[in-house]
Design an enzyme around this catalytic site. Structure first.
Site, mmCIF file in Angstrom:
data_model
loop_
_atom_site.group_PDB
_atom_site.id
_atom_site.type_symbol
_atom_site.label_atom_id
_atom_site.label_comp_id
_atom_site.label_asym_id
_atom_site.label_seq_id
_atom_site.Cartn_x
_atom_site.Cartn_y
_atom_site.Cartn_z
ATOM 1 N N LEU A 143 -8.885 -15.029 4.041
ATOM 2 C CA LEU A 143 -9.305 -14.584 2.702
ATOM 3 C C LEU A 143 -8.360 -15.160 1.645
ATOM 4 O O LEU A 143 -8.781 -15.769 0.671
ATOM 5 C CB LEU A 143 -9.315 -13.044 2.639
ATOM 6 N N LEU A 251 -10.657 -4.997 5.383
ATOM 7 C CA LEU A 251 -9.280 -4.630 5.012
ATOM 8 C C LEU A 251 -9.075 -3.121 5.129
ATOM 9 O O LEU A 251 -8.001 -2.659 5.539
ATOM 10 C CB LEU A 251 -8.976 -5.087 3.582
ATOM 11 N N ILE A 349 23.477 2.261 7.146
ATOM 12 C CA ILE A 349 24.257 3.215 7.958
ATOM 13 C C ILE A 349 24.904 2.493 9.144
ATOM 14 O O ILE A 349 25.995 2.868 9.605
ATOM 15 C CB ILE A 349 23.351 4.395 8.411
ATOM 16 N N GLU A 375 -2.360 -7.350 3.173
ATOM 17 C CA GLU A 375 -3.450 -6.354 3.120
ATOM 18 C C GLU A 375 -3.473 -5.676 1.748
ATOM 19 O O GLU A 375 -3.887 -4.529 1.632
ATOM 20 C CB GLU A 375 -3.277 -5.294 4.212
HETATM 21 P P1 TGC Z 1 -14.484 -4.304 -6.674
HETATM 22 O O1 TGC Z 1 -15.483 -4.509 -7.769
HETATM 23 O O2 TGC Z 1 -13.487 -3.220 -6.790
HETATM 24 O O3 TGC Z 1 -15.272 -4.141 -5.291
HETATM 25 C C1 TGC Z 1 -16.284 -5.057 -4.879
HETATM 26 C C2 TGC Z 1 -17.135 -4.309 -3.857
HETATM 27 O O4 TGC Z 1 -16.338 -3.974 -2.704
HETATM 28 C C3 TGC Z 1 -16.295 -2.538 -2.537
HETATM 29 N N1 TGC Z 1 -14.916 -2.212 -2.163
HETATM 30 C C4 TGC Z 1 -14.545 -1.865 -0.939
HETATM 31 N N2 TGC Z 1 -15.241 -1.646 0.178
HETATM 32 C C5 TGC Z 1 -14.550 -1.283 1.280
HETATM 33 N N3 TGC Z 1 -13.220 -1.156 1.307
HETATM 34 C C6 TGC Z 1 -12.488 -1.374 0.208
HETATM 35 N N4 TGC Z 1 -11.158 -1.258 0.268
HETATM 36 C C7 TGC Z 1 -13.142 -1.741 -0.990
HETATM 37 N N5 TGC Z 1 -12.722 -2.026 -2.245
HETATM 38 C C8 TGC Z 1 -13.826 -2.313 -2.953
HETATM 39 C C9 TGC Z 1 -16.675 -1.967 -3.878
HETATM 40 O O5 TGC Z 1 -17.239 -0.683 -3.737
HETATM 41 C C10 TGC Z 1 -17.698 -2.987 -4.364
HETATM 42 O O6 TGC Z 1 -18.906 -2.756 -3.653
HETATM 43 P P2 TGC Z 1 -20.327 -3.032 -4.348
HETATM 44 O O7 TGC Z 1 -21.332 -2.523 -3.380
HETATM 45 O O8 TGC Z 1 -20.297 -2.275 -5.647
HETATM 46 O O9 TGC Z 1 -20.396 -4.520 -4.558
HETATM 47 O O10 TGC Z 1 -13.816 -5.737 -6.462
HETATM 48 P P3 TGC Z 1 -12.646 -6.361 -7.238
HETATM 49 O O11 TGC Z 1 -12.778 -7.847 -7.190
HETATM 50 O O12 TGC Z 1 -12.474 -5.741 -8.586
HETATM 51 O O13 TGC Z 1 -11.481 -5.906 -6.232
HETATM 52 C C11 TGC Z 1 -10.235 -5.897 -6.677
HETATM 53 C C12 TGC Z 1 -9.280 -5.430 -5.577
HETATM 54 C C13 TGC Z 1 -7.900 -5.496 -6.171
HETATM 55 C C14 TGC Z 1 -9.633 -4.016 -5.184
HETATM 56 C C15 TGC Z 1 -9.407 -6.284 -4.326
HETATM 57 O O14 TGC Z 1 -9.602 -7.601 -4.642
HETATM 58 C C16 TGC Z 1 -8.231 -6.160 -3.401
HETATM 59 O O15 TGC Z 1 -8.178 -5.243 -2.585
HETATM 60 N N6 TGC Z 1 -7.243 -7.097 -3.481
HETATM 61 C C17 TGC Z 1 -6.189 -7.220 -2.510
HETATM 62 C C18 TGC Z 1 -6.534 -8.347 -1.563
HETATM 63 C C19 TGC Z 1 -6.005 -8.120 -0.193
HETATM 64 O O16 TGC Z 1 -5.697 -7.028 0.208
HETATM 65 N N7 TGC Z 1 -5.974 -9.173 0.594
HETATM 66 C C20 TGC Z 1 -5.607 -9.058 1.974
HETATM 67 C C21 TGC Z 1 -5.886 -10.336 2.742
HETATM 68 S S1 TGC Z 1 -5.954 -10.136 4.487
HETATM 69 C C22 TGC Z 1 -4.383 -9.820 4.962
HETATM 70 O O17 TGC Z 1 -3.479 -9.669 4.200
HETATM 71 C C23 TGC Z 1 -4.187 -9.714 6.399
HETATM 72 S S2 TGC Z 1 -2.601 -9.382 6.913
HETATM 73 C C24 TGC Z 1 -2.952 -9.219 8.520
HETATM 74 C C25 TGC Z 1 -1.882 -8.774 9.418
HETATM 75 O O18 TGC Z 1 -1.123 -9.652 9.900
HETATM 76 O O19 TGC Z 1 -1.846 -7.557 9.773
HETATM 77 P P1 FAD Z 2 -0.125 -12.532 -5.796
HETATM 78 O O1 FAD Z 2 -1.543 -12.104 -5.813
HETATM 79 O O2 FAD Z 2 0.208 -13.825 -6.428
HETATM 80 O O3 FAD Z 2 0.776 -11.376 -6.450
HETATM 81 C C1 FAD Z 2 2.125 -11.620 -6.842
HETATM 82 C C2 FAD Z 2 2.719 -10.359 -7.444
HETATM 83 O O4 FAD Z 2 1.965 -9.970 -8.593
HETATM 84 C C3 FAD Z 2 2.689 -9.154 -6.508
HETATM 85 O O5 FAD Z 2 3.867 -8.395 -6.683
HETATM 86 C C4 FAD Z 2 1.490 -8.354 -6.997
HETATM 87 O O6 FAD Z 2 1.595 -6.973 -6.715
HETATM 88 C C5 FAD Z 2 1.581 -8.607 -8.494
HETATM 89 N N1 FAD Z 2 0.292 -8.430 -9.181
HETATM 90 C C6 FAD Z 2 -0.870 -9.063 -8.906
HETATM 91 N N2 FAD Z 2 -1.833 -8.663 -9.761
HETATM 92 C C7 FAD Z 2 -1.258 -7.744 -10.582
HETATM 93 C C8 FAD Z 2 -1.732 -6.955 -11.683
HETATM 94 N N3 FAD Z 2 -2.998 -7.016 -12.099
HETATM 95 N N4 FAD Z 2 -0.856 -6.137 -12.283
HETATM 96 C C9 FAD Z 2 0.425 -6.065 -11.879
HETATM 97 N N5 FAD Z 2 0.943 -6.775 -10.858
HETATM 98 C C10 FAD Z 2 0.098 -7.608 -10.219
HETATM 99 N N6 FAD Z 2 -4.131 -13.077 4.043
HETATM 100 C C11 FAD Z 2 -5.288 -13.279 4.734
HETATM 101 O O7 FAD Z 2 -6.335 -13.509 4.157
HETATM 102 N N7 FAD Z 2 -5.291 -13.239 6.099
HETATM 103 C C12 FAD Z 2 -4.174 -12.997 6.826
HETATM 104 O O8 FAD Z 2 -4.238 -12.947 8.063
HETATM 105 C C13 FAD Z 2 -2.949 -12.796 6.119
HETATM 106 N N8 FAD Z 2 -1.788 -12.612 6.811
HETATM 107 C C14 FAD Z 2 -0.599 -12.556 6.132
HETATM 108 C C15 FAD Z 2 0.592 -12.546 6.847
HETATM 109 C C16 FAD Z 2 1.806 -12.530 6.157
HETATM 110 C C17 FAD Z 2 3.087 -12.562 6.940
HETATM 111 C C18 FAD Z 2 1.833 -12.475 4.741
HETATM 112 C C19 FAD Z 2 3.123 -12.427 3.999
HETATM 113 C C20 FAD Z 2 0.650 -12.503 4.040
HETATM 114 C C21 FAD Z 2 -0.574 -12.563 4.710
HETATM 115 N N9 FAD Z 2 -1.796 -12.664 4.013
HETATM 116 C C22 FAD Z 2 -2.979 -12.837 4.700
HETATM 117 C C23 FAD Z 2 -1.798 -12.788 2.567
HETATM 118 C C24 FAD Z 2 -1.621 -11.475 1.813
HETATM 119 O O9 FAD Z 2 -2.765 -10.677 1.898
HETATM 120 C C25 FAD Z 2 -1.279 -11.823 0.359
HETATM 121 O O10 FAD Z 2 0.001 -12.366 0.347
HETATM 122 C C26 FAD Z 2 -1.375 -10.617 -0.559
HETATM 123 O O11 FAD Z 2 -2.705 -10.174 -0.702
HETATM 124 C C27 FAD Z 2 -0.792 -10.919 -1.959
HETATM 125 O O12 FAD Z 2 -1.276 -12.118 -2.466
HETATM 126 P P2 FAD Z 2 -0.239 -13.221 -3.041
HETATM 127 O O13 FAD Z 2 0.803 -13.440 -2.027
HETATM 128 O O14 FAD Z 2 -1.029 -14.386 -3.469
HETATM 129 O O15 FAD Z 2 0.439 -12.533 -4.293
#
Ligand code: TGC
Ligand code: FAD
Length: 395
Positions: A143, A251, A349, A375
């Site tokens: 993603l 997520l 500690i 996440e």
């Molecule tokens: P928004 O308009 O808020 O939502 C779009 C549609 O999605 C629905 N929705 C959700 N559904 C299920 N679970 C959730 N947590 C949901 N959040 C929103 C929402 O109801 C809506 O549905 P519909 O039917 O109305 O279309 O979308 P937005 O673009 O404004 O969202 C903004 C935001 C900040 C919430 C979202 O982009 C976000 O969560 N950003 C963070 C991205 C993130 O967490 N990336 C993670 C990448 S994967 C990863 O890090 C894996 S690490 C793996 C590991 O090693 O463990």
């Molecule tokens: P950015 O989006 O650039 O954010 C930078 C800083 O700005 C952060 O402190 C954030 O909180 C802050 N910020 C952003 N928007 C705002 C706002 N509106 N207001 C105030 N502050 C804000 N992703 C995947 O898709 N799949 C994976 O398997 C996966 N695995 C990962 C494994 C590791 C070890 C790590 C480190 C990351 C992984 N990720 C994965 C990516 C991870 O989900 C992203 O790093 C995370 O979502 C943050 O995105 P970014 O690093 O681009 O930070």
């Protein structure tokens, strides 16, 4: 007058102060104990070295699979069909070992098997899920992109329909399990919004490479993925979801597991600090005999206890089908924050000994710097809970 039975003497368990374990079923307790044994016997003895060598201990995969931990909360398809509380307890025990091992299981089950199950068709489920449950096929979840992760709606990776195929161009970054994955769940922008694709490792134009020299999650694989005119057949499109709710729904599953994982990492650090404080003699008395150290340890216990109750209630709500995704975010925010703070405090500690890889707290502390970012960052979680309360998005 009848004689009264003497009151039972109750001593709180050091690592489960409110006896949260008594709220578990016998099955849940047995699952937790089995995974705890695996972590104590197989993970903890090797993990410091693996972290030091910047190497994911792939040799653990067969046993993780044979314990039924991959996609464990999925019914059918050779999966264990456990409830969500059990899945949480598994994440807790695995992360007590290392966040990287829990990450592997989260990505495989919650980020890859879950979307195939939920958004895929029966042919896709039969093709991938049993092999993934057995650990013979590995998945990754793409993603995040090089230009940003918090706002995936602005992704640049795109897929265009050409004839019967889709052609994908773009790149993903920071992808767990990327270079060992047989299949990548890739989220790409199309004329019809965001869609999910099953990109297979041998598809022409698809390449991956590891991100090296990380200071965190060193016992986990983190990769970049590149898509250069990758032709993906229509059969590899996930047919049953459109839009960002697809990846965000995955997520929610993984973040749920992380709420429990944070407790495991926190307990590991608390245990290490407590044991150290009892034996380390400074100013002619054990550290644990001083007021400030007792306060710090008591505060760790308080925070762990709160996190345990939060995750258990979350899990029960999930099992009853009444959990909202904002509730998961509050728990991930709380539990990872307390774990990171406890890890840093435990490291302190331990004094100088705490900077050695021979101790666990610094490894957990460094890992948790990733866990609090991936996440969804802590700030994004706060903002989503805020938007739920205020009724308007501030990002
Ligand atoms: P928004 O308009 O808020 O939502 C779009 C549609 O999605 C629905 N929705 C959700 N559904 C299920 N679970 C959730 N947590 C949901 N959040 C929103 C929402 O109801 C809506 O549905 P519909 O039917 O109305 O279309 O979308 P937005 O673009 O404004 O969202 C903004 C935001 C900040 C919430 C979202 O982009 C976000 O969560 N950003 C963070 C991205 C993130 O967490 N990336 C993670 C990448 S994967 C990863 O890090 C894996 S690490 C793996 C590991 O090693 O463990
Ligand atoms: P950015 O989006 O650039 O954010 C930078 C800083 O700005 C952060 O402190 C954030 O909180 C802050 N910020 C952003 N928007 C705002 C706002 N509106 N207001 C105030 N502050 C804000 N992703 C995947 O898709 N799949 C994976 O398997 C996966 N695995 C990962 C494994 C590791 C070890 C790590 C480190 C990351 C992984 N990720 C994965 C990516 C991870 O989900 C992203 O790093 C995370 O979502 C943050 O995105 P970014 O690093 O681009 O930070």
């Amino acid at each position: 007058m009848t004689a009264q039975a003497p009151a039972a003497v109750i001593t709180p368990d050091t690592f489960d102060f409110y006896n949260v374990r008594s709220l578990l079923t016998e099955d849940e307790r047995q699952i937790q104990d089995a995974v705890a044994r695996f972590v104590d016997e197989k993970v903890i003895p090797v993990i410091g070295h693996a972290f030091d060598e910047h190497r994911f201990p792939k040799e653990l995969i067969p046993e993780i699979a044979s314990l039924g931990l991959l996609g464990c909360n999925i019914e059918g398809y050779d999966c264990a069909g456990l409830n969500h509380v059990s899945y949480g307890l598994i994440c807790q025990e695995l992360e007590r070992g290392d966040s990287g091992v829990r990450s592997f299981v989260s990505v495989q089950g919650s980020l890859c098997m879950y979307p195939i199950l939920t958004y895929g068709n029966e042919e896709q489920r039969q093709r991938w899920l049993p092999g993934m449950a057995r650990g013979e096929l590995i998945g990754c979840f793409g993603l995040t992109e090089p230009d940003g992760g918090s706002d995936p709606g602005t992704m640049k990776t795109h897929a265009v329909k050409k004839g019967g195929d889709w052609v994908i161009n773009g790149a993903k970054m920071w992808i767990t399990n990327g270079t060992i994955a047989d299949v990548a769940i890739v989220w790409a922008m199309t004329d019809d919004g965001v869609r999910g694709f099953l990109v297979e490792k041998d598809m022409a134009g698809y390449t991956s490479r590891d991100i090296l020299r990380k200071m965190s999650l060193r016992a986990s694989i983190t990769s970049e993925l590149f898509f250069d005119n990758v032709r993906v057949p229509e059969a590899n499109l996930l047919p049953n979801v459109r839009g960002l709710k697809g990846p965000l729904g995955c997520l929610t599953q993984a973040r749920y597991g992380i709420t429990w994982g944070g407790i495991g990492a926190a307990i590991a650090c608390f245990r290490e600090a407590l044991e150290w404080a009892k034996v380390r003699v400074v100013f002619k008395r054990p550290l644990s005999h001083t007021q400030t150290i007792q306060r710090r340890l008591a505060d760790m216990s308080r925070r762990i206890t709160t996190a345990q109750l939060l995750s258990l209630q979350l899990g029960r709500m999930k099992d009853e089908g009444r959990m909202h995704h904002a509730q998961v975010l509050m728990a991930k925010w709380n539990n990872v924050r307390i774990a990171l703070d406890i890890a840093r405090d435990a490291r302190d500690i331990l004094g100088a000994a705490g900077i050695s890889i021979e101790t666990h707290s610094i490894r957990h502390m460094l890992n948790l710097e990733s866990v609090i970012t991936y996440e969804g960052t802590e700030t994004i979680h706060e903002l989503i809970v805020g938007s739920q309360l205020c009724g308007t998005q501030a990002f």
